[in-house]
Scaffold this motif. Structure first.
Motif, short mmCIF file in Angstrom:
data_model
loop_
_atom_site.label_atom_id
_atom_site.label_comp_id
_atom_site.label_asym_id
_atom_site.label_seq_id
_atom_site.Cartn_x
_atom_site.Cartn_y
_atom_site.Cartn_z
N LEU A 137 0.84 -1.19 0.00
CA LEU A 137 0.00 0.00 0.00
C LEU A 137 0.88 1.25 0.00
N ILE A 138 0.41 2.30 -0.67
CA ILE A 138 1.21 3.51 -0.81
C ILE A 138 0.58 4.67 -0.04
N GLY A 139 1.42 5.63 0.29
CA GLY A 139 0.94 6.89 0.84
C GLY A 139 0.31 6.78 2.20
N ASN A 140 -0.61 7.70 2.47
CA ASN A 140 -1.20 7.80 3.80
C ASN A 140 -2.47 8.64 3.71
N ILE A 141 -3.61 8.02 4.00
CA ILE A 141 -4.89 8.72 4.05
C ILE A 141 -5.47 8.53 5.45
N ALA A 142 -5.73 9.63 6.13
CA ALA A 142 -6.33 9.56 7.46
C ALA A 142 -7.85 9.52 7.34
N ALA A 181 -0.59 12.97 6.75
CA ALA A 181 -1.42 12.37 5.70
C ALA A 181 -1.37 13.20 4.41
N ASN A 182 -1.58 12.54 3.28
CA ASN A 182 -1.73 13.23 2.00
C ASN A 182 -3.14 13.76 1.80
N CYS A 183 -4.09 13.20 2.55
CA CYS A 183 -5.49 13.58 2.45
C CYS A 183 -6.18 13.11 3.72
N VAL A 184 -7.22 13.83 4.12
CA VAL A 184 -8.01 13.43 5.29
C VAL A 184 -9.46 13.23 4.87
N ILE A 185 -10.05 12.13 5.29
CA ILE A 185 -11.49 11.91 5.14
C ILE A 185 -12.13 12.17 6.49
N ALA A 186 -13.04 13.13 6.55
CA ALA A 186 -13.72 13.50 7.80
C ALA A 186 -15.18 13.07 7.73
N ASN A 211 -4.19 10.91 -3.03
CA ASN A 211 -3.02 10.22 -2.49
C ASN A 211 -2.06 9.79 -3.58
N ARG A 212 -2.60 9.27 -4.68
CA ARG A 212 -1.75 8.85 -5.80
C ARG A 212 -1.00 10.05 -6.39
N LEU A 213 -1.69 11.16 -6.56
CA LEU A 213 -1.04 12.35 -7.10
C LEU A 213 0.08 12.83 -6.17
N ALA A 214 -0.19 12.79 -4.87
CA ALA A 214 0.83 13.23 -3.90
C ALA A 214 2.05 12.32 -3.93
N GLU A 215 1.82 11.01 -4.00
CA GLU A 215 2.94 10.08 -4.03
C GLU A 215 3.72 10.16 -5.34
N HIS A 216 3.03 10.36 -6.46
CA HIS A 216 3.72 10.53 -7.73
C HIS A 216 4.56 11.80 -7.72
N GLY A 217 4.05 12.85 -7.07
CA GLY A 217 4.81 14.09 -6.98
C GLY A 217 6.10 13.92 -6.19
N LYS A 218 6.06 13.07 -5.16
CA LYS A 218 7.25 12.84 -4.35
C LYS A 218 8.32 12.06 -5.14
N GLU A 219 7.85 11.25 -6.10
CA GLU A 219 8.79 10.43 -6.88
C GLU A 219 9.56 11.25 -7.92
#
Length: 227
Positions: A89-94, A144-149, A218-226
């Motif tokens: 699993l990639i990234g981090n979503i809270a 987190a790269n994104c938060v779901i509230a 999350n995918r966009l954030a992780e691709h940006g880090k790469e």
């Protein structure tokens, strides 16, 4: 080339993963038994995996009769079928809830996130009536790269989180609450009218929709880090 399979009662979008990065997901509620089995079988053949939302235990037994490796989660009401083990699993979503009663919607969101290959961090029962609980987890939220509230009642959790973090917040109103909550309408209106920035809102109890868009972020954030 049509890009879909014609079953008569359904046109299965077998090209969807190529276009969007996500395979077609089955909304199980209200589907005929025979249709449900045929749809799950064909999508699994096409994609090697399939997920169904809003499923009953009886529908799970139907799917399991044709796809023996199907799994069911009674809290989220999700059916998942996968060919082999899932990758890392990639990234981090809270995934946050205001109360324990919001967990079924939260689990639909969190397990959607995980099915689509992202990491979900669960932070449950952090409503504004005891805001110290939320503040004690601020470091986790900021990682987190994104938060779901996810919140019912008056739906204030999304606004509070939106004012504390630098990442997008996907707000999910739930139908939890007493009469004046109007089956989630009060929470929906609160979230739409939030004065906090960076908040988007999905429909009432739509954990799947929140999990989907959070995975995109999350995918966009992780691709940006790469890069």
């Amino acid at each position: 080339m049509s890009g879909y399979d014609e079953l008569g009662f359904a046109k299965l979008d077998t090209d969807r993963r190529k276009r969007t990065g996500f395979p077609e997901v089955v909304f199980c509620q209200g589907k005929d038994d025979a249709y449900l089995k045929a749809i799950f079988t064909r999508l699994f053949e096409a994609n090697g995996e399939v997920m169904g939302t809003r499923a009953t235990p009886q529908q799970f037994e139907l799917v399991k009769s044709v796809l023996g490796n199907a799994r069911y989660d009674a809290v989220s009401k999700l059916i998942t079928v996968r060919n082999g083990q899932q990758g890392q699993l990639i990234g981090n979503i809270a995934v946050c809830t205001a109360g324990t009663a919001d967990i079924p919607v939260a689990e639909e969101a969190a397990q959607t996130v995980e099915f689509f290959g992202s990491r979900a961090i669960r932070l449950y029962d952090m409503g504004v009536s005891g805001i110290h609980r939320l503040l004690s987890k601020i470091d986790v939220l900021n990682e987190a790269n994104c938060v779901i509230a996810i919140a019912g009642m008056e739906g204030a959790l999304a606004s509070v989180i939106g004012g504390l973090v630098a990442v997008p917040v996907v707000a999910v109103p739930t139908s939890v609450g007493y009469g004046a909550s109007l089956g989630g309408l009060s929470a929906l209106l609160t979230m739409i009218n939030s004065c906090a920035n960076g908040i988007s809102v999905v429909n009432i109890d739509n954990g799947y929709g929140a999990g989907y868009i959070a995975t995109q972020i999350n995918r966009l954030a992780e691709h940006g880090k790469e890069r």
